[in-house]
Design a protein around this motif. Structure first.
Motif, PDB file in Angstrom:
ATOM      1  N   GLN A  33      12.021   0.840  26.046  1.00 17.20           N
ATOM      2  CA  GLN A  33      10.468   0.114  25.862  1.00 17.20           C
ATOM      3  C   GLN A  33       9.593   1.537  25.415  1.00 17.20           C
ATOM      4  N   ILE A  35       5.875   3.334  25.856  1.00 23.61           N
ATOM      5  CA  ILE A  35       4.958   3.655  26.729  1.00 23.61           C
ATOM      6  C   ILE A  35       3.886   4.000  26.158  1.00 23.61           C
ATOM      7  N   ASN A 145       3.496   4.074  33.808  1.00 21.61           N
ATOM      8  CA  ASN A 145       4.331   3.045  33.084  1.00 21.61           C
ATOM      9  C   ASN A 145       4.070   1.920  33.332  1.00 21.61           C
ATOM     10  N   MET A 146       3.991   1.381  34.523  1.00 24.42           N
ATOM     11  CA  MET A 146       3.771  -0.057  34.930  1.00 24.42           C
ATOM     12  C   MET A 146       2.448  -0.508  33.989  1.00 24.42           C
ATOM     13  N   SER A 148       1.178   0.615  31.495  1.00 24.23           N
ATOM     14  CA  SER A 148       1.134   0.753  30.049  1.00 24.23           C
ATOM     15  C   SER A 148       1.562  -0.692  29.388  1.00 24.23           C
ATOM     16  N   GLN A 149       1.805  -1.629  30.164  1.00 25.00           N
ATOM     17  CA  GLN A 149       2.273  -2.852  29.468  1.00 25.00           C
ATOM     18  C   GLN A 149       1.217  -3.954  29.525  1.00 25.00           C
ATOM     19  N   ILE A 157       2.720  -8.150  34.905  1.00 24.70           N
ATOM     20  CA  ILE A 157       3.908  -7.432  34.865  1.00 24.70           C
ATOM     21  C   ILE A 157       4.826  -7.233  35.914  1.00 24.70           C
ATOM     22  N   GLY A 159       8.230  -5.676  37.275  1.00 22.43           N
ATOM     23  CA  GLY A 159       8.867  -4.453  37.141  1.00 22.43           C
ATOM     24  C   GLY A 159      10.540  -4.844  37.991  1.00 22.43           C
ATOM     25  N   THR A 241       4.886 -10.137  30.948  1.00 27.32           N
ATOM     26  CA  THR A 241       5.587  -9.262  30.176  1.00 27.32           C
ATOM     27  C   THR A 241       6.646  -8.864  31.300  1.00 27.32           C
ATOM     28  N   CYS A 243       8.287  -4.614  32.473  1.00 27.35           N
ATOM     29  CA  CYS A 243       8.284  -3.120  32.183  1.00 27.35           C
ATOM     30  C   CYS A 243       9.795  -2.606  32.784  1.00 27.35           C
ATOM     31  N   TYR A 244      10.597  -1.957  32.056  1.00 26.91           N
ATOM     32  CA  TYR A 244      11.548  -1.634  32.470  1.00 26.91           C
ATOM     33  C   TYR A 244      12.067  -0.107  32.055  1.00 26.91           C
ATOM     34  N   SER A 248       9.519   3.773  35.575  1.00 24.48           N
ATOM     35  CA  SER A 248       8.749   2.707  36.150  1.00 24.48           C
ATOM     36  C   SER A 248       9.432   1.841  37.329  1.00 24.48           C
TER      37      SER A 248
END
Length: 368
Positions: A33, A35, A145-146, A148-149, A157, A159, A241, A243-244, A248
Motif C-alpha cells: 500500500q 502511504i 498511516n490510517m 493517509s487512506q 477506513i 484497519g 477502503t 489500510c494494511y 498502521s
C-alpha cells in the motif's frame, strides 16, 4: 449415494476456489500500500471501563504519535477502578487530551455504544480514529498511516488489529490465525466493493458518516457491534477502503485460556445475525463449505470411494488455500500461524459450531 456425495464434494471444492482464489486473492495478492500523508485533523477515541492497568501503559504511546494535529478523547464509562483518576492525570499531563466522563444511565446501563456516542459528540475534529483501551499502535506513525487512506469520497477506513505473540502457546496461534482469516475476509470483500465489518481495535471514519445513520440508534439495544454493526450499516463500495500498511496495525493482548477466548468468540459471533442479508449469506456459505469439506472428505475416505480422486481434490484444495492465506498472513506479519494451518482450521470450524449451539441456548456476556 457415494457418487452423489462425490459430486457434492467437488462442488464444495469449486465453492472454496471462488472464495480463496477470486475473493480472498483481492487482498492476499494486492500490491504493497502507498502511504501519502494527509495531515488532516484527527480525534483518537478510546473508550475504557475498568482498564486502569492497560490505559496506564498504552495511552502514553498514543500521546507520542508523530502527527501534527490530533487530540485524544478518553472516555471513562463509569469505571469502578482507578481508570477515571488515571485519565484525569493524563488530561493534566497532555494538552491534547480531552476527557469524557460517563455516568451510569438507567436506559443505557453498561452500554459501550452510549459511552462512545458521548465521546464522538465531544470530539473536536471531523475525522475519528478508534482503538480499544487494551490496544497499542505498532509505530509512532499509526495515525499518519490510517489517515493517509482518507480521500474526498473514502470516508471509512478499515484497519487491522493484531494480537500479541505468545511464545510456546498453541492457543495463541489459534487466536491469531482466526484474526488473520477474519481480516482477510473483511479486507477482501471491501476491495470487492462489499464491505461488511471492521474491528474497533483499529477503525477510522469521518464524523458525518456516524450521523448519516443516526449513530448506533438502530442497534443500540444490541450490546456488541459498535464496530461491525456500524460498518455493516454505514459502509458501501463508494465510501469505504482499507489500510494494511504494517505501520498502521494495532496490537492487543490475547486471551490466555480457552474458556475466556470462547466467551469472546460468543460475543463476536452474536452480532453477525444482524448483518445485511447478503453478508450473512456469504459468511454462512463460507463456513458451511469449510465444515462440509471435512465431513465429506472423511465419509468418502472411510468408504474408500474413488479414494485417489478424493485425495487429489484434498491436496489441490490445501495447495490453493495455503498459498492464498500464506500470502495474506505474510502481508499481516503473521506467517508463523500458517505452519499449523490444517490443524488450526479444523479446531476453528468445530469451535465455531460449538459457539453457534451455545449462543442459541444462552446469551453471551458483553461490555463489562
Amino acid at each position: 449415494m457415494l457418487t452423489i456425495l462425490l459430486y457434492i464434494f467437488i462442488g464444495i471444492i469449486a465453492l472454496q476456489i471462488f472464495y480463496y482464489l477470486i475473493v480472498f486473492s483481492k487482498f492476499a495478492f494486492a500490491k504493497p500500500q502507498k502511504i501519502t500523508p494527509k495531515r488532516i485533523p484527527v480525534s483518537v477515541i478510546v473508550c475504557a471501563k475498568n482498564e486502569a492497568e492497560n490505559v496506564t501503559k498504552f495511552i502514553p504511546l498514543l500521546a507520542e504519535q508523530n502527527y501534527p494535529d490530533y487530540e485524544i478523547v478518553l472516555i471513562d464509562d463509569a469505571s469502578s477502578d482507578d481508570t477515571l483518576e488515571i485519565f484525569e492525570a493524563f488530561e493534566k499531563q497532555y494538552t491534547n487530551v480531552r476527557l469524557v466522563k460517563v455516568q451510569n444511565n438507567e436506559a443505557f446501563w453498561g452500554n459501550k455504544k452510549f459511552a462512545l456516542t458521548l465521546g464522538i459528540k465531544a470530539a473536536k475534529k471531523e475525522y475519528l480514529l478508534f482503538t480499544d483501551a487494551d490496544c497499542y499502535p505498532t509505530s509512532k506513525d499509526w495515525i499518519m498511516n490510517m489517515t493517509s487512506q482518507f480521500t474526498l469520497h473514502k470516508t471509512i477506513i478499515l484497519g487491522y488489529g493484531a494480537y500479541e505473540k505468545i511464545k510456546g502457546s498453541f492457543l495463541n496461534k489459534i487466536i491469531r490465525f482466526e484474526t488473520v482469516l477474519t481480516a482477510v475476509q473483511y479486507f477482501s470483500w471491501a476491495k470487492m466493493g462489499r464491505p461488511y465489518m471492521g474491528v474497533g481495535r483499529n477503525l477510522a471514519y469521518k464524523r458525518e458518516e456516524f450521523f448519516k445513520v443516526n449513530g448506533f440508534m438502530d442497534h443500540m439495544k444490541i450490546r456488541s457491534g459498535d464496530d461491525d454493526l456500524f460498518i455493516n450499516q454505514a459502509s458501501n463500495s463508494k465510501n469505504t477502503t482499507i489500510c494494511y500498511a504494517p505501520e498502521s496495525f494495532t496490537i492487543s493482548a490475547p486471551k490466555t485460556t480457552y474458556s475466556e477466548w470462547f466467551k469472546q468468540k460468543r460475543r463476536h459471533v452474536s452480532t453477525a445475525s444482524f448483518y445485511k442479508g447478503f453478508d450473512k449469506f456469504q459468511l454462512g456459505l463460507f463456513y458451511f463449505s469449510q465444515l462440509f469439506f471435512f465431513l465429506l472428505a472423511i465419509i468418502l475416505l472411510a468408504f474408500q470411494f474413488q479414494w485417489m480422486i478424493v485425495c487429489g481434490l484434498i491436496v489441490f484444495r490445501y495447495i490453493f488455500t495455503w498459498i492464498t492465506l500464506g500470502y495474506a498472513s505474510g502481508r499481516l506479519k503473521e506467517k508463523d500461524v500458517m505452519y499449523w494451518f490444517p490443524v488450526i482450521e479444523l479446531i476453528l470450524i468445530f469451535t465455531q459450531l460449538n459457539v453457534y449451539f451455545t449462543n442459541s441456548i444462552s446469551k453471551p456476556v458483553h461490555w463489562k
